[in-house]
Design a protein around this motif. Structure first.
Motif, PDB file in Angstrom:
ATOM      1  N   MET A   1      49.630  38.659  35.498  1.00  0.00           N
ATOM      2  CA  MET A   1      48.337  39.184  35.026  1.00  0.00           C
ATOM      3  C   MET A   1      47.338  39.303  36.178  1.00  0.00           C
ATOM      4  SD  MET A   1      47.687  37.485  31.225  1.00  0.00           S
ATOM      5  CE  MET A   1      46.466  36.445  31.944  1.00  0.00           C
ATOM      6  N   ILE A   2      47.277  38.292  37.030  1.00  0.00           N
ATOM      7  CA  ILE A   2      46.355  38.315  38.181  1.00  0.00           C
ATOM      8  C   ILE A   2      46.669  39.490  39.091  1.00  0.00           C
ATOM      9  CG2 ILE A   2      45.757  37.101  40.323  1.00  0.00           C
ATOM     10  CD1 ILE A   2      46.102  34.455  38.724  1.00  0.00           C
ATOM     11  N   ILE A   3      47.945  39.667  39.399  1.00  0.00           N
ATOM     12  CA  ILE A   3      48.358  40.759  40.282  1.00  0.00           C
ATOM     13  C   ILE A   3      48.010  42.110  39.674  1.00  0.00           C
ATOM     14  CG2 ILE A   3      50.383  41.927  41.253  1.00  0.00           C
ATOM     15  CD1 ILE A   3      51.594  39.030  41.568  1.00  0.00           C
ATOM     16  N   LYS A   4      48.317  42.292  38.397  1.00  0.00           N
ATOM     17  CA  LYS A   4      48.002  43.564  37.735  1.00  0.00           C
ATOM     18  C   LYS A   4      46.501  43.833  37.762  1.00  0.00           C
ATOM     19  CE  LYS A   4      52.008  43.920  34.723  1.00  0.00           C
ATOM     20  NZ  LYS A   4      52.529  43.845  33.356  1.00  0.00           N
ATOM     21  N   GLN A   5      45.698  42.793  37.538  1.00  0.00           N
ATOM     22  CA  GLN A   5      44.246  42.957  37.535  1.00  0.00           C
ATOM     23  C   GLN A   5      43.739  43.347  38.930  1.00  0.00           C
ATOM     24  OE1 GLN A   5      42.137  42.780  34.749  1.00  0.00           O
ATOM     25  NE2 GLN A   5      40.786  43.759  36.224  1.00  0.00           N
ATOM     26  N   ILE A   6      44.218  42.672  39.961  1.00  0.00           N
ATOM     27  CA  ILE A   6      43.792  42.983  41.332  1.00  0.00           C
ATOM     28  C   ILE A   6      44.197  44.404  41.706  1.00  0.00           C
ATOM     29  CG2 ILE A   6      44.222  42.440  43.776  1.00  0.00           C
ATOM     30  CD1 ILE A   6      44.214  39.446  42.903  1.00  0.00           C
ATOM     31  N   PHE A   7      45.416  44.793  41.371  1.00  0.00           N
ATOM     32  CA  PHE A   7      45.866  46.148  41.695  1.00  0.00           C
ATOM     33  C   PHE A   7      45.097  47.203  40.910  1.00  0.00           C
ATOM     34  CE2 PHE A   7      48.870  44.157  44.221  1.00  0.00           C
ATOM     35  CZ  PHE A   7      49.577  45.095  44.948  1.00  0.00           C
ATOM     36  N   GLN A   8      44.722  46.873  39.686  1.00  0.00           N
ATOM     37  CA  GLN A   8      43.909  47.795  38.899  1.00  0.00           C
ATOM     38  C   GLN A   8      42.503  47.901  39.494  1.00  0.00           C
ATOM     39  OE1 GLN A   8      43.567  46.758  34.754  1.00  0.00           O
ATOM     40  NE2 GLN A   8      42.400  48.585  34.256  1.00  0.00           N
ATOM     41  N   ASP A   9      41.912  46.769  39.854  1.00  0.00           N
ATOM     42  CA  ASP A   9      40.568  46.764  40.442  1.00  0.00           C
ATOM     43  C   ASP A   9      40.523  47.565  41.743  1.00  0.00           C
ATOM     44  OD1 ASP A   9      39.759  45.152  38.365  1.00  0.00           O
ATOM     45  OD2 ASP A   9      39.629  43.315  39.561  1.00  0.00           O
ATOM     46  N   LEU A  10      41.561  47.435  42.558  1.00  0.00           N
ATOM     47  CA  LEU A  10      41.608  48.131  43.845  1.00  0.00           C
ATOM     48  C   LEU A  10      42.240  49.525  43.743  1.00  0.00           C
ATOM     49  CD1 LEU A  10      42.651  45.163  46.163  1.00  0.00           C
ATOM     50  CD2 LEU A  10      40.371  46.119  45.816  1.00  0.00           C
ATOM     51  N   GLN A  11      42.597  49.914  42.530  1.00  0.00           N
ATOM     52  CA  GLN A  11      43.209  51.227  42.252  1.00  0.00           C
ATOM     53  C   GLN A  11      44.451  51.453  43.108  1.00  0.00           C
ATOM     54  OE1 GLN A  11      39.958  53.954  42.788  1.00  0.00           O
ATOM     55  NE2 GLN A  11      38.992  53.358  40.882  1.00  0.00           N
ATOM     56  N   LEU A  12      45.295  50.451  43.164  1.00  0.00           N
ATOM     57  CA  LEU A  12      46.509  50.512  43.973  1.00  0.00           C
ATOM     58  C   LEU A  12      47.780  50.744  43.157  1.00  0.00           C
ATOM     59  CD1 LEU A  12      45.967  47.701  46.614  1.00  0.00           C
ATOM     60  CD2 LEU A  12      46.253  50.130  47.050  1.00  0.00           C
TER      61      LEU A  12
END
Length: 186
Positions: free
Chosen positions: A16-27
């Motif tokens: 969940m943390i990884i998905k959130q960070i990648f979503q926030d950074l649009q990666l």
């Protein structure tokens, strides 16, 4: 994305943390696949990310014209695409020093001498930009306090092994196994 851990609940939280960070950074669209290993008992974190392909880099010659004035001994650079103006200015300052770059108007720069070699100057490299953004995401994902970090990246795979102790060979081997798996991903 594969998140392995001796703690199944912890693996779900990290996913969940990884998905959130990648979503926030649009990666998310820029990553093909990922492998993560977390072991809270041995205190190790391994992350390997396969980057997607990017467009080619842009050179100054792609977005500007050059004219040499022999009488004044200066090169005039005419910018054809204003979207690249900030990148052009930044690169010219790095290459020629700020005091040697004159900008008489929005779309032109003047440099002393005959500047024949500037047409190959890379002013935008999407691959390097993506790489920097993925490293930024990786360092946000690493658990707090994990200060010993080994970068084992290869080709289009960004990979790191982290711990708060000495890095063990078996962790490096696991990280390199992830790298090889991801290099095979098309």
């Amino acid at each position: 994305m594969l998140v392995e851990s001796t703690d199944k609940e912890g693996a779900n939280v990290y996913e969940m943390i990884i998905k959130q960070i990648f979503q926030d950074l649009q990666l998310s669209p820029s990553v093909k696949d990922m492998r993560v290993f977390v072991d809270p008992v041995e205190v190790v974190f391994i992350l390997a990310i396969k980057m997607d392909k990017t467009s080619n880099f842009t050179t100054l010659g792609d977005v500007a014209s050059f004219e040499y004035d022999k009488e004044k001994d200066e090169t005039i650079i005419g910018v054809k695409d204003e979207n690249y103006l900030p990148n052009i200015l930044r690169k010219l300052w790095l290459e020629k020093d700020r005091e040697n770059v004159h900008q008489p108007n929005r779309f032109s720069f003047i440099l002393e001498g005959d500047q024949k070699n500037l047409d190959t100057l890379i002013i935008d490299d999407p691959y390097e930009n993506l790489k920097k953004r993925i490293y930024d995401a990786a360092f946000r994902i690493i658990p707090e306090g994990f200060r010993i970090i080994r970068d084992i990246s290869q080709d289009d795979v960004i990979a790191i092994v982290c711990t708060d102790e000495l890095i063990k060979d078996k962790w490096l081997e696991k990280g390199l196994t992830y790298v090889e798996e991801l290099k095979a991903v098309n």
